[in-house]
Scaffold this motif. Structure first.
Motif, PDB file in Angstrom:
ATOM      1  N   UNK A 163       0.844  -1.196   0.000  1.00  0.00           N
ATOM      2  CA  UNK A 163       0.000   0.000   0.000  1.00  0.00           C
ATOM      3  C   UNK A 163       0.868   1.230   0.000  1.00  0.00           C
ATOM      4  N   UNK A 164       0.425   2.280   0.680  1.00  0.00           N
ATOM      5  CA  UNK A 164       1.145   3.547   0.681  1.00  0.00           C
ATOM      6  C   UNK A 164       2.011   3.723   1.919  1.00  0.00           C
ATOM      7  N   UNK A 165       2.619   4.919   2.006  1.00  0.00           N
ATOM      8  CA  UNK A 165       3.561   5.212   3.084  1.00  0.00           C
ATOM      9  C   UNK A 165       2.971   4.994   4.472  1.00  0.00           C
ATOM     10  N   UNK A 182      13.972  10.041   1.800  1.00  0.00           N
ATOM     11  CA  UNK A 182      14.161  11.066   2.840  1.00  0.00           C
ATOM     12  C   UNK A 182      13.073  12.134   2.786  1.00  0.00           C
ATOM     13  N   UNK A 183      12.723  12.594   1.599  1.00  0.00           N
ATOM     14  CA  UNK A 183      11.680  13.614   1.475  1.00  0.00           C
ATOM     15  C   UNK A 183      10.363  13.120   2.059  1.00  0.00           C
ATOM     16  N   UNK A 184      10.050  11.873   1.763  1.00  0.00           N
ATOM     17  CA  UNK A 184       8.805  11.293   2.270  1.00  0.00           C
ATOM     18  C   UNK A 184       8.836  11.201   3.789  1.00  0.00           C
ATOM     19  N   UNK A 196       6.104  13.425   5.236  1.00  0.00           N
ATOM     20  CA  UNK A 196       4.928  12.582   5.392  1.00  0.00           C
ATOM     21  C   UNK A 196       4.923  11.915   6.766  1.00  0.00           C
ATOM     22  N   UNK A 197       6.051  11.293   7.108  1.00  0.00           N
ATOM     23  CA  UNK A 197       6.082  10.544   8.368  1.00  0.00           C
ATOM     24  C   UNK A 197       6.324  11.464   9.560  1.00  0.00           C
ATOM     25  N   UNK A 231      11.079  23.723  -5.273  1.00  0.00           N
ATOM     26  CA  UNK A 231      10.057  23.293  -4.322  1.00  0.00           C
ATOM     27  C   UNK A 231      10.348  21.904  -3.762  1.00  0.00           C
ATOM     28  N   UNK A 232      10.605  20.944  -4.674  1.00  0.00           N
ATOM     29  CA  UNK A 232      10.711  19.553  -4.220  1.00  0.00           C
ATOM     30  C   UNK A 232      11.998  19.312  -3.441  1.00  0.00           C
ATOM     31  N   UNK A 233      11.900  18.644  -2.315  1.00  0.00           N
ATOM     32  CA  UNK A 233      13.101  18.294  -1.558  1.00  0.00           C
ATOM     33  C   UNK A 233      13.774  17.079  -2.191  1.00  0.00           C
ATOM     34  N   UNK A 234      14.871  16.640  -1.579  1.00  0.00           N
ATOM     35  CA  UNK A 234      15.505  15.406  -2.034  1.00  0.00           C
ATOM     36  C   UNK A 234      14.685  14.208  -1.591  1.00  0.00           C
ATOM     37  N   UNK A 235      14.635  13.251  -2.456  1.00  0.00           N
ATOM     38  CA  UNK A 235      14.021  11.985  -2.065  1.00  0.00           C
ATOM     39  C   UNK A 235      15.058  10.902  -2.243  1.00  0.00           C
ATOM     40  N   UNK A 236      16.047  10.898  -1.346  1.00  0.00           N
ATOM     41  CA  UNK A 236      17.081   9.871  -1.453  1.00  0.00           C
ATOM     42  C   UNK A 236      16.566   8.595  -0.798  1.00  0.00           C
ATOM     43  N   UNK A 237      16.741   7.493  -1.513  1.00  0.00           N
ATOM     44  CA  UNK A 237      16.233   6.221  -0.990  1.00  0.00           C
ATOM     45  C   UNK A 237      17.066   5.784   0.210  1.00  0.00           C
ATOM     46  N   UNK A 238      16.386   5.332   1.255  1.00  0.00           N
ATOM     47  CA  UNK A 238      17.061   4.794   2.442  1.00  0.00           C
ATOM     48  C   UNK A 238      16.299   3.549   2.886  1.00  0.00           C
ATOM     49  N   UNK A 239      16.902   2.815   3.814  1.00  0.00           N
ATOM     50  CA  UNK A 239      16.179   1.673   4.366  1.00  0.00           C
ATOM     51  C   UNK A 239      15.792   2.002   5.801  1.00  0.00           C
TER      52      UNK A 239
END
Lengths: 250, 503
Positions: free
Chosen positions: B63-65, B84-86, B90-91, B222-230
């Motif tokens: 599903x979603x975040x 990271x942006x999410x 979001x979180x 506008x958009x921040x970084x969305x670097x993938x992390x675990x």
């Protein structure tokens, strides 16, 4: 056998039976008769605890009818409804033996009783394998009567048992019932609005109007000593057409 | 009394099966969101841990975040990849966080750890077709201000995220009002078909190159970084201290080009996520992970058994609860109204919402789906039991009383057999609805026929969608037929004759 003392019954605040007392002796056939809405069917239902009075009490077999003993007492009486009230998901014979089997009666005796009743009502054992929806109106009423008689009750209640039948069937079943009642010697309470039926079957007749008992007597007394002008009116209104014709000729 | 005991035993065994399902073993559970990149990343993590000899399972496309985050906090999941942006918007929204150190500290307060970035940045972007770009001479996001009539189609998550459409609109003062929410994978189709003019993109989407889309420049940053992390539960280290170092090994190894290539391998070339992850790990670590290559038949068998499990268990429990409720309601009309309106209200909750409500209580997977399906199955059975019993002809009810049968015997011998047709019809309705609704179970990891449908939508693979949709339809028909059969065998011939002569 059956005693009603000062019974009153209302539906939604409307009193339909007013302070009525009645005693039905053992072994007699008593017919409750009156115009529609006179309270005759209500009275019958009060006698088996399908309805409960606000006032007064009812006793069967010298025992006061109450919610505690109603199931036991019902098992000692038979009840037949206008449409028979057979259970459509059971065959005729299953309908008949339902209570006997529920009460764990000896199956052999039950079979024997079924055979007796078949003879009494002129129904073949084959016919009993059918479901109610496969039977004619007259057959349904016969089966309903057999079901009511199954446990050999002391009292038989019938609510317009012939009401839904065509005239021919009506007459023949009426004759049969007359024979059956006289053979069995049971106490019978029968509701009808047909004076001919009452005249043919009744030892005693209760004439009711608007929730009051007008007169309780034999047919000849009702005719010779009416307690109320309505009694005469009711008897005359229901005379056979040819009798009225005779009256006119006179 | 005997019936009551049997009834209790049945109910207990249903509960036992349901809770056995809920029991978790010691496997490490890795979740993924329902878009391809997330599924690939989780597959990489899962295989990497498996290659290290750990027992790891991938609960894919959940599903979603919010759903994954909740599941992680609940311990339903141990690990899942995010951006990271999410995480910031979001979180941890509203906490005013910007640096990685702040993020780590904020997550740590909730018992969650974060690895270093995996390498690539998958930011949000806005994209249009080349012809739209030419027609309206669009280069930058700020150019959109001149064209209020453009129709936007955004992913539902983007529509209401803190870093999504509302604040993007404020940031750029955008005038557009025609904005629809839709599935990301379907958005490309809509764009291509011309029913929308602009969509949100993930910058690593393979489709950007495939459809040759023009990505609008974020000229007002506008958009921040969305670097993938675990993200992983910190207590995972208690189970095996080495897990942390295994996860650290994945830091910085996936470049943007590599990620776009992997997305494209799956979405455009039709390779499975597992294969793509396997090839990637082979290149990076020279390991060969074992992956199960499932045939269509394998998948059909497993989705069928999952689906049947959901349907049979939830329907069985619903029957055991709803019939007594209906009987109870038939005895007392006030109580009947209360019961009917309560189960009626449950029915009005959208199924997706109900599934999500269940997650805090029951986690993800089978149990929440079972409970939701169970609740949905109640109404038709309760209603039909109640109406079947109260609608019995007066003369039949009177003669049952007049014979002197006690209430329990009346119910067993007369009333229930006569109401059987109505009750069976209620169960049939519930069963058919249940088969359909159970496909939504895949959204929260319960599997079933919804799984191939979901994957098929994501990968734009019609045959995969049909792999779920056809069996679901067939199952619904089979359920219908088998109930017709049960009705013929169970229902007294006396009632069926009546039915025929009436019709």
């Amino acid at each position: 056998m059956i005693q009603l003392r000062d019974i009153s019954k209302s539906f939604n605040g409307n009193e339909v039976i007013h302070d009525l007392s009645l005693e039905i002796p053992q072994g007699k056939t008593v017919v409750l008769i009156g115009p529609s809405g006179c309270g005759k069917s209500t009275l019958l239902r009060l006698m088996v605890g399908l309805l409960w009075p606000e006032k007064g009490n009812i006793s069967l077999f010298q025992e006061n009818l109450s919610k505690d003993n109603v199931e036991k007492l019902r098992q000692q009486v038979g009840f037949v409804l206008q449409d028979g009230g057979l259970f459509p998901h059971m065959t005729a014979v299953q309908n008949m033996r339902l209570m006997a089997d529920y009460l764990d009666h000896d199956p052999q005796k039950t079979e024997q009783r079924i055979a007796e009743l078949c003879e009494l009502t002129h129904i073949s054992a084959d016919m009993l394998k059918r479901y109610p929806s496969e039977l004619s109106g007259g057959q349904v009423q016969r089966v309903a009567l057999m079901r009511a008689l199954m446990l050999d009750p002391q009292i038989l209640f019938l609510d317009e048992p012939l009401g839904a039948l065509d005239p021919l069937n009506r007459v023949s079943l009426q004759e049969e019932m007359k024979t059956i009642f006289s053979q069995l010697g049971k106490t019978v309470v029968l509701v009808t609005h047909d004076m001919g039926e009452a005249a043919s079957l009744a030892d005693l007749i209760v004439i009711m109007k608007d929730g009051y008992l007008l007169q309780y007597d034999t047919l000849s007394k009702l005719s010779s000593q009416p307690a109320d002008p309505f009694v005469t009116e009711f008897i005359n209104a229901q005379r056979k057409p040819w009798q009225r014709l005779e009256d006119q000729i006179k | 009394m005997k019936t009551l005991k049997l009834y209790l035993r049945l109910t207990l065994s249903f509960l036992a099966i349901a809770s056995a399902q809920a029991d978790s073993d010691s496997e490490i559970r890795i979740g993924s969101k329902k878009f391809t990149e997330s599924v690939i990343l989780s597959e990489v993590i899962t295989q990497h841990l498996q290659n290290k000899g750990l027992t790891a399972a991938h609960k894919d496309q959940l599903g979603g975040t919010r759903l994954l985050w909740k599941a992680l906090l609940q311990g339903e999941l141990d690990i899942y990849p995010d951006y990271t942006g999410t995480i910031i918007y979001e979180i941890l929204q509203g906490e005013g966080i910007s640096s990685d150190a702040d993020i780590k500290a904020a997550l740590a307060r909730q018992g969650v750890s974060m690895t270093d970035p995996l390498g690539f940045n998958n930011t949000y972007a806005l994209g249009v077709t080349p012809s739209t770009a030419r027609k309206f001479s669009l280069e930058n996001i700020s150019d959109l201000r001149q064209h209020p009539g453009l129709r936007f189609g955004f992913t539902n998550e983007f529509m209401d995220r803190e870093d999504g459409w509302p604040s993007l609109r404020d940031h750029y003062q955008l005038p557009q009002t025609t904005v629809r929410g839709l599935d990301h994978d379907l958005a490309y189709k809509g764009l291509e078909a011309g029913s929308i003019d602009l969509i949100d993109l993930y910058s690593t989407d393979a489709e950007i190159a495939y459809y040759q889309l023009n990505v609008l420049e974020d000229d007002a940053s506008y958009f921040p970084d969305y670097r993938a992390v675990i993200l992983y539960r910190t207590d995972l280290i208690d189970r095996d201290p080495k897990i942390q170092s295994y996860l650290t090994q994945l830091g910085g190894i996936i470049s943007e080009t590599e990620m776009i290539k992997m997305n494209s391998d799956v979405k455009l070339d039709g390779r499975s996520e597992a294969e793509v992850a396997q090839s990637f790990l082979k290149v990076k670590f020279n390991t060969l992970s074992k992956i199960e290559v499932s045939t269509r038949l394998d998948r059909l068998i497993s989705t069928t058994s999952e689906h049947l499990f959901l349907v049979c268990l939830s329907l069985g429990a619903a029957i055991l609860v709803a019939i007594p409720l209906g009987i109870w309601g038939a005895r007392n009309s006030t109580l009947g109204q209360v019961i009917l309106s309560s189960v009626g209200i449950i029915q009005t909750i959208p199924s997706l919402a109900l599934l999500v409500f269940m997650i805090p209580l029951l986690g993800i997977g089978g149990p929440p789906a079972l409970v939701a399906l169970f609740l949905y199955s109640l109404l038709p059975i309760v209603r039909n039991t109640l109406s079947g019993l109260t609608g019995l002809p007066i003369d039949v009810q009177e003669s049952a009383h007049a014979l002197g049968l006690p209430a329990s015997a009346r119910l067993r011998l007369i009333e229930l057999p006569l109401a059987a047709r109505s009750i069976l019809a209620g169960i049939k309705t519930s069963a058919v609805i249940n088969v359909g609704t159970a496909t939504l179970g895949a959204l929260i990891g319960a599997g079933g026929y919804g799984q191939p449908i979901l994957t098929g939508i994501r990968l734009d693979d019609t045959s995969l969608i049909l792999e779920g949709a056809i069996p679901a339809a067939v199952l619904a028909l089979l359920v219908q037929w088998s109930f017709d059969f049960v009705e013929r065998t169970l229902l007294s011939p006396g009632l069926q004759i009546k039915q025929e002569s009436n019709s």
